[in-house]
Motif scaffolding. Structure first.
Motif, short mmCIF file in Angstrom:
data_model
loop_
_atom_site.label_atom_id
_atom_site.label_comp_id
_atom_site.label_asym_id
_atom_site.label_seq_id
_atom_site.Cartn_x
_atom_site.Cartn_y
_atom_site.Cartn_z
N GLU A 128 30.49 56.88 63.73
CA GLU A 128 31.18 55.64 64.03
C GLU A 128 31.47 55.52 65.52
O GLU A 128 31.36 54.44 66.10
CB GLU A 128 32.49 55.56 63.22
CG GLU A 128 32.20 55.35 61.74
CD GLU A 128 33.44 55.41 60.87
OE1 GLU A 128 34.51 55.78 61.38
OE2 GLU A 128 33.32 55.08 59.69
N LEU A 129 31.82 56.64 66.16
CA LEU A 129 32.09 56.61 67.61
C LEU A 129 30.82 56.22 68.37
O LEU A 129 30.86 55.46 69.33
CB LEU A 129 32.58 57.98 68.09
CG LEU A 129 34.02 58.33 67.75
CD1 LEU A 129 34.31 59.77 68.13
CD2 LEU A 129 34.98 57.39 68.46
N ALA A 130 29.69 56.79 67.94
CA ALA A 130 28.44 56.55 68.66
C ALA A 130 27.79 55.23 68.24
O ALA A 130 26.96 54.68 68.96
CB ALA A 130 27.46 57.70 68.41
N GLY A 131 28.18 54.72 67.06
CA GLY A 131 27.58 53.49 66.57
C GLY A 131 26.16 53.68 66.10
O GLY A 131 25.40 52.72 65.96
N THR A 132 25.76 54.92 65.86
CA THR A 132 24.40 55.18 65.38
C THR A 132 24.38 56.48 64.59
O THR A 132 25.27 57.32 64.71
CB THR A 132 23.40 55.29 66.55
OG1 THR A 132 22.08 55.50 66.02
CG2 THR A 132 23.74 56.46 67.47
N ARG A 133 23.38 56.61 63.73
CA ARG A 133 23.25 57.79 62.89
C ARG A 133 22.32 58.82 63.52
O ARG A 133 22.37 60.01 63.21
CB ARG A 133 22.68 57.33 61.54
CG ARG A 133 22.65 58.33 60.44
CD ARG A 133 22.23 57.66 59.14
NE ARG A 133 23.30 56.85 58.57
CZ ARG A 133 24.29 57.36 57.83
NH1 ARG A 133 24.33 58.64 57.55
NH2 ARG A 133 25.21 56.57 57.34
N GLU A 134 21.48 58.35 64.44
CA GLU A 134 20.38 59.18 64.92
C GLU A 134 19.98 58.78 66.33
O GLU A 134 20.05 57.60 66.66
CB GLU A 134 19.18 58.88 64.01
CG GLU A 134 18.35 60.02 63.66
CD GLU A 134 17.30 59.68 62.62
OE1 GLU A 134 17.52 60.08 61.49
OE2 GLU A 134 16.29 59.06 62.97
N GLU A 135 19.60 59.75 67.14
CA GLU A 135 19.07 59.45 68.47
C GLU A 135 17.86 60.34 68.70
O GLU A 135 17.86 61.50 68.30
CB GLU A 135 20.11 59.76 69.56
CG GLU A 135 21.22 58.75 69.72
CD GLU A 135 20.81 57.49 70.46
OE1 GLU A 135 19.62 57.39 70.89
OE2 GLU A 135 21.66 56.60 70.62
N ILE A 136 16.85 59.79 69.37
CA ILE A 136 15.71 60.60 69.81
C ILE A 136 15.97 60.99 71.26
O ILE A 136 16.24 60.13 72.10
CB ILE A 136 14.39 59.79 69.74
CG1 ILE A 136 14.19 59.17 68.37
CG2 ILE A 136 13.22 60.66 70.17
CD1 ILE A 136 13.86 60.15 67.27
N HIS A 177 26.41 58.45 74.75
CA HIS A 177 27.60 58.04 73.99
C HIS A 177 28.81 58.82 74.49
O HIS A 177 29.25 59.78 73.85
CB HIS A 177 27.40 58.29 72.49
CG HIS A 177 26.17 57.64 71.94
ND1 HIS A 177 26.08 56.28 71.71
CD2 HIS A 177 24.97 58.16 71.61
CE1 HIS A 177 24.88 55.99 71.23
NE2 HIS A 177 24.18 57.11 71.17
N PRO A 178 29.38 58.42 75.63
CA PRO A 178 30.47 59.19 76.25
C PRO A 178 31.68 59.36 75.33
O PRO A 178 32.44 60.32 75.49
CB PRO A 178 30.83 58.35 77.47
CG PRO A 178 29.65 57.48 77.74
CD PRO A 178 28.98 57.25 76.42
N ARG A 179 31.86 58.47 74.35
CA ARG A 179 33.04 58.60 73.47
C ARG A 179 32.97 59.86 72.62
O ARG A 179 33.98 60.25 72.02
CB ARG A 179 33.15 57.38 72.55
CG ARG A 179 33.40 56.08 73.31
CD ARG A 179 33.37 54.89 72.38
NE ARG A 179 34.54 54.87 71.50
CZ ARG A 179 34.64 54.10 70.42
NH1 ARG A 179 33.63 53.33 70.06
NH2 ARG A 179 35.73 54.12 69.69
N LEU A 180 31.79 60.48 72.53
CA LEU A 180 31.68 61.71 71.74
C LEU A 180 32.26 62.92 72.46
O LEU A 180 32.63 63.91 71.81
CB LEU A 180 30.21 62.00 71.42
CG LEU A 180 29.48 61.00 70.52
CD1 LEU A 180 28.03 61.41 70.35
CD2 LEU A 180 30.18 60.91 69.16
N ALA A 181 32.34 62.87 73.79
CA ALA A 181 32.66 64.05 74.60
C ALA A 181 33.92 64.80 74.14
O ALA A 181 33.88 66.03 74.01
CB ALA A 181 32.76 63.67 76.07
N PRO A 182 35.03 64.11 73.90
CA PRO A 182 36.26 64.85 73.56
C PRO A 182 36.16 65.65 72.26
O PRO A 182 36.95 66.57 72.04
CB PRO A 182 37.32 63.74 73.41
CG PRO A 182 36.75 62.54 74.08
CD PRO A 182 35.27 62.65 73.95
#
Lengths: 80, 171
Positions: free
Chosen positions: A4-12, A32-37
């Motif tokens: 939900e933070l990243a707004g995506t399920r998957e990244e390449i 997705h900087p919101r993942l950092a913490p």
């Protein structure tokens, strides 16, 4: 939660030769900087098997970022 | 070989009721089994421990009732870990007739979210197997849980354990 933070399920991610799971995490955080913490409570899996962040990656590997799960490490009973 | 050759290890999007314990027991138990142990995890109204980073969201909903729970899983990895746990149960307790069925999706309050059934000739092994199955599933499977409130949700839990418990079971 991370999804939900990243707004995506998957990244390449394109990573240099010799990259590890930690490098993949850094690549993800760059997008997705919101993942950092969340880093201290994230665990990783390489191709659906838990693996430490120092694990080297090969082309085509899938890295799963595993946020806290419904039970967790302290779920196991302390005494019988 | 029957269609329900144990272990039965499933993630289910479709709801199930408490009678799943009887259904699983019927599918698993053989005439030599003198013990069938079943466990149901049921969604409850009282809030759990928020995941790290979810403390602020949890504080917003403090004291309010949970309206439903939502489960999400990494299916491939979860099924692989359930297979591993079933294999550990064969090795540690000699129990082969085992079922672990976990819901994914939204589960209303009071409904089962996980069912475990273990069948064995004697009760000690069946109890040990069922206990190990639910404890290890909760600690290790990548299954996530969010508590839904009228106006938001809070993700619950702790980082997973990445290996079997080292605790040995005294017998």
């Amino acid at each position: 939660m991370q999804r939900e933070l990243a707004g995506t399920r998957e990244e390449i991610l394109e990573l240099p030769a010799g990259a590890t799971i930690e490098h993949a995490w850094n690549g993800l955080v760059a997008k997705h900087p919101r993942l950092a913490p969340g880093r201290p409570s994230v665990r990783f899996a390489r191709n659906a098997v838990y693996a430490p962040a120092t694990t080297p990656l090969e082309d085509g590997d899938e890295v799963a970022m595993i946020p806290p799960v419904s039970g967790g490490a302290s779920e196991a009973r302390a005494v019988r | 070989v029957t269609a329900s050759e144990p272990p039965i290890l499933e993630l289910r999007a479709a709801p199930f009721t408490k009678s799943i314990l009887a259904e699983l027991a019927d599918r698993l138990a053989v005439p030599a089994d003198g013990a069938v142990v079943g466990f149901l995890g049921v969604t409850r109204s009282s809030a759990g421990t928020p995941a790290p980073g979810q403390e602020a969201a949890a504080a917003e909903h403090a004291g309010r009732s949970v309206s439903a729970l939502e489960y999400e899983a990494h299916p491939v990895m979860t099924l692989r870990i359930l297979e591993t746990i079933a294999s550990e149960i064969r090795g540690r307790f000699g129990v082969e007739r085992l079922a672990i069925v976990h819901r994914i999706g939204e589960v209303p309050l009071g409904e089962p979210s996980v069912a475990v059934v273990a069948c064995a000739p004697h009760r000690d092994a069946a109890f040990d197997a069922a206990r190990y199955a639910i404890d290890e599933t909760k600690a290790r499977a990548p299954i996530w849980k969010a508590e839904h409130f009228a106006d938001g949700k809070v993700w619950i839990g702790e980082p997973p354990r990445d290996a079997p418990t080292t605790e040995t079971t005294p017998r």
